[in-house]
Write an enzyme that holds these catalytic residues in place. Sequence first.
Site, mmCIF file in Angstrom:
data_model
loop_
_atom_site.group_PDB
_atom_site.id
_atom_site.type_symbol
_atom_site.label_atom_id
_atom_site.label_comp_id
_atom_site.label_asym_id
_atom_site.label_seq_id
_atom_site.Cartn_x
_atom_site.Cartn_y
_atom_site.Cartn_z
ATOM 1 N N ARG A 46 -11.238 3.739 -10.001
ATOM 2 C CA ARG A 46 -11.911 2.520 -9.691
ATOM 3 C C ARG A 46 -13.091 3.058 -8.803
ATOM 4 O O ARG A 46 -12.807 4.122 -8.339
ATOM 5 C CB ARG A 46 -10.485 2.004 -8.081
ATOM 6 C CG ARG A 46 -9.301 1.743 -8.460
ATOM 7 C CD ARG A 46 -8.284 1.322 -8.184
ATOM 8 N NE ARG A 46 -7.019 0.582 -8.008
ATOM 9 C CZ ARG A 46 -6.025 1.277 -8.728
ATOM 10 N NH1 ARG A 46 -5.535 2.456 -8.879
ATOM 11 N NH2 ARG A 46 -4.465 1.504 -9.367
ATOM 12 N N CYS B 90 -3.156 -3.043 -17.502
ATOM 13 C CA CYS B 90 -3.739 -2.174 -16.216
ATOM 14 C C CYS B 90 -3.121 -2.037 -14.750
ATOM 15 O O CYS B 90 -2.899 -1.332 -13.979
ATOM 16 C CB CYS B 90 -5.022 -1.575 -15.879
ATOM 17 S SG CYS B 90 -5.677 -2.915 -15.022
ATOM 18 N N HIS C 266 0.641 -0.925 -0.127
ATOM 19 C CA HIS C 266 0.004 -0.007 -0.061
ATOM 20 C C HIS C 266 0.901 1.216 0.111
ATOM 21 O O HIS C 266 0.308 2.369 -0.679
ATOM 22 C CB HIS C 266 -1.040 0.029 0.976
ATOM 23 C CG HIS C 266 -2.041 -0.703 1.110
ATOM 24 N ND1 HIS C 266 -2.657 -1.760 2.595
ATOM 25 C CD2 HIS C 266 -2.886 -1.366 0.049
ATOM 26 C CE1 HIS C 266 -3.222 -2.634 1.932
ATOM 27 N NE2 HIS C 266 -3.917 -1.959 0.298
ATOM 28 N N GLU D 49 -7.654 -11.363 -14.950
ATOM 29 C CA GLU D 49 -6.463 -11.457 -13.813
ATOM 30 C C GLU D 49 -6.275 -12.673 -13.025
ATOM 31 O O GLU D 49 -5.922 -12.618 -12.286
ATOM 32 C CB GLU D 49 -6.916 -10.169 -12.112
ATOM 33 C CG GLU D 49 -8.484 -10.089 -12.346
ATOM 34 C CD GLU D 49 -8.941 -8.645 -11.712
ATOM 35 O OE1 GLU D 49 -8.155 -8.718 -11.077
ATOM 36 O OE2 GLU D 49 -10.237 -8.367 -11.769
ATOM 37 N N ASP E 74 -2.790 -8.840 -10.224
ATOM 38 C CA ASP E 74 -3.634 -10.105 -9.844
ATOM 39 C C ASP E 74 -3.186 -12.059 -10.748
ATOM 40 O O ASP E 74 -3.200 -12.308 -10.271
ATOM 41 C CB ASP E 74 -5.122 -10.239 -9.549
ATOM 42 C CG ASP E 74 -5.235 -9.529 -8.112
ATOM 43 O OD1 ASP E 74 -4.326 -9.803 -7.091
ATOM 44 O OD2 ASP E 74 -6.457 -8.842 -8.153
#
Length: 498
Positions: A264, A461, A166, A390, A414
């Site tokens: 998002r 992305c 993060h 993903e 992912d």
Amino acid sequence: MEGTLAIGKAWILHRGNETGRCDGRTLDEAFVHETSRLKEYIESSPAPEVFSAHLEILDDPLLHDTIQRNVTEGMTPAEAVKAAAEEISGMFNEIGDEYFKARVDDLNDVCKGLVEFLEGTCGNPFENLPDDAVVVARELFPSDMVEMNLGKVRALVTLKGSPTSHVGIISRSKGIPFVTGIDISGIQAGDLLLVDDVSSEVIVNPTDSQTEAFKYRMAAGDDIPEIMRRVVTKYGMRIFGNAGSVKDIEAAIKSGADGIGLFRTEFLFLDRDGLPSEEDQYKIYKEAVEACQGRPLTIRTMDIGGDKPSPGLNIPKEDNPYLGIRGIRLSLSLPEIFKEQIRAILRACAHGKVRMMLPMVTRVEELIQTRALVRECDASSDLEIGVMIETPAAALISDLLAEEADFFSIGTNDLTQYVMAADRGNASVSYLYDPLDEAVVRAVKMVVKAAHKKGIPVGVCGEAASNPEFAEFLCELGVDSLSLGSPALIKSLKHLRS
């Protein structure tokens, strides 16, 4: 150049370690204080979903019960919290479940806040941060990114951490180089540092010639590797931006992005007690479309679940949330809530170019069901609907998905994690988390081939789009666009192409 190279003076983070100075402070007061602090972070952070997850940890009975047991055994409140953090972290790591492993940093961040309050060391440790600082720390937490004045920060250098954590994601979104895994023991406050987050190199107290060469690279744009130059000059790759807020969109467009390849929407569901209404969502999507200034906006439907639970949705706890009800699975299990999001997106289409993208797809039926819901909301809609690739399942059936989808977007974060069965935040298996591993490369080739055969565009992305070698590989395959999280990198690449 901002986002890749930085020059600054070392500022060493020293966390308060005094104990027993505030014996009158109680655990109840500490929890109230931490709750208030996290709610403030949700309002001010570029990643509010992180601190929504922190709030859930703070309310977890396991944490409360463990702390109380330690107090009963004679520990001070601060000692009880520290011991609880260590015990629960160890428990999470031993479980072996990726979800619980990913929660260790969040747990430690929450407990750090409790301890700082109890020990009277909860003041902002970054209060005296000077201009042009390179923050050097053993470890940084998401809460640190809110506390420090990022306008004064030139780079972040840590011993522990992950570029895909993060902290890493937030720093890149702000154009701040972040290098981790550095031996910081020899760095002193005030040392001049040259930081290169492409090569993950930190030069301490460089020579004059090293400094001048570094400054030349920054001024001339030589921080963009030759491979990336070929990406934008030879292949003419379209460059989009990733965004988690309207402000992120504005920054990406200002940097020259061709549009937004990933917007998002989970922040709408994570920073509130209840669910956002259709009107709430429409207002944000309208602002997002208008911020694109005529360029396309790709809205990802709510990617809730896994490491991003939503208080308003009351998702039951799962043994392995990363393989449970998340992404499009959750949306389709709550059709009325999903239709509210779809209607808000359809309304936003009146203000500009909008596409809708579905996360965590594993079956063609999920796309077909979504199209049916769109028709229920507006039978005449021509909204483009795409699929995030993903999961290994999506890659394996990409030829079938291409029959129904209007576009593909490969989420390399992912996809790499699932293909390699390696948590990107787990240092013990970080050597496996490689988007250039042959298994991942074969999956990407399969997806691009399926898209080209059907004549639909395919972009990337994920974070790997910023990897020069991977970017050129994607260009050679014929990928149509890259969507990047760093406005600074977007600006650099667009400058080379102009």
